[in-house]
Scaffold this active site. Structure first.
Site, PDB file in Angstrom:
ATOM      1  N   GLU A 122       6.713   7.720 -14.170  1.00 36.67           N
ATOM      2  CA  GLU A 122       8.092   7.980 -13.760  1.00 36.67           C
ATOM      3  C   GLU A 122       9.106   7.387 -14.735  1.00 36.67           C
ATOM      4  OE1 GLU A 122       7.466   7.997  -8.916  1.00 36.67           O
ATOM      5  OE2 GLU A 122       8.087   6.145  -9.911  1.00 36.67           O
ATOM      6  N   GLU A 152       7.196  16.492  -4.646  1.00 38.19           N
ATOM      7  CA  GLU A 152       5.954  15.742  -4.539  1.00 38.19           C
ATOM      8  C   GLU A 152       6.058  14.843  -3.316  1.00 38.19           C
ATOM      9  OE1 GLU A 152       4.006  14.111  -8.232  1.00 38.19           O
ATOM     10  OE2 GLU A 152       4.360  12.213  -7.201  1.00 38.19           O
TER      11      GLU A 152
END
Length: 531
Positions: free
Chosen positions: A247, A445
């Protein structure tokens, strides 16, 4: 005999096999048993009913009489659903883990109508021993398995390590880090985060004369060459790892206590030598040399609340002072420039291939209802009540024609602790609005393998309507994924996404409904009906 796994509380018996597939009916002929670790997934045979003309419907929920239902009209947006393969699908030793279970799982997903699977490819596995020495054998074998089943594949290039998957950074990088610890993020107590490299060394030749960006580029070129026969056909998407857990963020959570019910604000990660050198330079350039000597002295510790110290206080906190703006602007700009470099690299490497490029932006929703948004600030997002910190990020994604993956689409405000002043729904809405404004496609997600109560409904909400996600990456395949506690809910999700509108000719008539014999037992969880 045919054994079917159905993911809803009622089974709809339609007249065609095609209709059964479209409804999410999962069929395995000739049986078999699949083991996954200590758990077993049985798509089983036995019972001695091979030629009896009896069809067994294995139920993971309490059964009831089968009643035909009207089938609702599907959404027309066509969200593409991918299921993540296990993080250790390819082991640290470069071998396919759980090969038989994965093979059975791939067939199950194909029959359900899932678009494809997502595969994490680890830097620490492929380039393990020495710089430029690549071994793609385990991943090539797994991609071939996916190709043969006929599923699409989304690849995540992971330039970080994972304690959960027991996969560290490459051995040669770790050795360099032992001699030069400044390549890792460091907090103010000197604690290092060794699962990814500090973004401050992106363009510094700290890896045997090469910069990390150059090493990442070589990795991408090797991947492109090794998987050229699959890219653009089986492989239709590539995610570029942007930091911890892939991320775009600082590892501001690394010292958080798992025993704490209310999450703390995290800590700034700006104390390795490379980061401090950049901060000092920034202070001198802006005419504030004393401000460039270190991070905020009045910021709280990892597990602390915003009000435990003066930096993040809603009223009169240092974050609103000229110094606060100086530091937070610098800290967040480094993160944006890091993403810019890596997404530019990915676009350059794969721009001539028929694949979409993605990057993941985290949903740091803790303390969102405060004015300062401290958890976002320590993670690198200069987003407060009076400042939008995601505009510049979505602009950069748009510039490189990259799609954005947003996790946490299974989370609701109702499911959060009130004391944490969290709002995943509001934050998700803010980022999504910025993406819409700049034309960046959003993919969703879920936040964890164990989707909480109401999580599937939240996912369905984000997969419907005009602003539906472009695709969804459901995390992640494994023993729990196929368990009776979980799999029925997942198949229902697929059914809601894929279910077509049936013509009246495909539905059972009133006369057929009355004739349909059903035997059911709630104790065994098995329904039987004549074939």
């Amino acid at each position: 005999m045919e054994v079917s796994v159905i993911g809803s509380s009622q089974a709809k018996i339609l007249k065609t096999d095609l209709a059964c597939r479209e409804l999410g009916l999962l069929s395995f002929k000739n049986g078999g048993r699949v083991s996954w670790g200590k758990s077993q997934i049985s798509f089983g045979r036995s019972c001695g009913l091979r030629n009896s003309g009896v069809r067994l419907t294995l139920k993971a929920v309490q059964t009831e009489a089968i009643r035909p239902q009207k089938i609702s009209r599907p959404q027309s947006h066509g969200v593409r659903l991918y299921v993540g393969l296990p993080l250790d699908a390819v082991s640290y030793c470069n071998a396919v883990n759980h090969a038989k279970a994965i093979a059975a799982g791939l067939k199950a997903l194909k029959l359900l109508g899932v678009e494809g699977v997502e595969l994490p490819i680890w830097w620490g596995v492929v380039e393990k021993e020495a710089m430029g020495k690549y071994d793609w054998s385990g991943y090539l074998a797994l991609v071939e398995m996916v190709h043969k089943v006929g599923l699409k594949l989304h690849v995540s290039l992971c330039f970080h390590g994972s304690k959960h998957a027991k996969i560290p950074l490459p051995e040669w990088v770790i050795k360099i880090g032992e001699q030069n610890p400044s390549i890792f993020f460091t907090d103010r107590t000197g604690q290092q985060y060794k699962e990814c490299l500090s973004l401050a060394v992106d363009e510094v030749p700290v890896l045997e004369g090469k910069t990390p960006v150059e090493v990442y580029n070589d990795f991408c070129e090797s991947f492109k060459s090794s998987f050229s026969s699959f890219i653009g056909s089986t492989i239709d998407g590539i995610s570029m790892g942007l930091g911890p857990d892939g991320e775009l963020r600082y590892p501001s959570h690394q010292g958080l206590s798992r025993s704490s019910k209310v999450p703390g604000v995290g800590e700034f990660q700006c104390y390795d030598k490379s980061m401090l050198a950049l901060l000092k330079e920034h202070g001198e350039t802006t005419g504030n040399p004393l401000w460039g000597l270190g991070g905020p002295h009045d910021a709280p510790a990892y597990d602390a609340s915003p009000s435990s110290n003066s930096f993040f206080k809603d009223d009169g906190g240092s974050w609103e002072s000229p110094y606060g703006d100086f530091f937070l602007s610098w800290y967040s700009s480094l993160l944006v420039r890091h993403a810019d470099r890596l997404l530019s690299l990915a676009s350059s490497a794969f721009g001539d291939s028929e694949v979409a490029i993605y990057g993941k932006v985290p949903l740091v929703h803790q303390w969102y209802k405060t004015r300062s948004h401290p958890a976002e600030l320590t993670a690198g997002f200069y987003n407060t009540q009076n400042r939008d910190g995601y505009e510049v990020i979505t602009e950069m994604f748009a510039q490189h024609s990259c799609k954005m993956i947003l996790p946490g689409m299974d989370l609701s405000d109702e499911g959060q602790l009130q004391e944490g002043l969290s709002s995943p729904e509001q934050l998700l809405g803010q980022i999504w609005s910025a993406c819409k404004k700049h034309g960046v496609e959003v993919s969703g997600e879920n936040s964890s393998d164990a989707v909480a109560h109401g999580g599937f409904e939240q996912i369905r909400k984000h997969l419907s309507g005009e602003d539906a996600a472009h695709s969804f990456f459901y995390q992640r395949m494994g023993a729990y994924f196929f368990s009776p506690e979980h799999f029925p809910s997942f198949t229902q999700l697929v059914r809601n996404m894929k279910q077509p509108q049936m013509h009246t000719d495909d539905l059972l008539s009133e006369e057929e409904k009355a004739k349909e014999p059903v035997a059911a037992t709630s104790e065994s969880g098995i329904q039987m009906q004549t074939a």
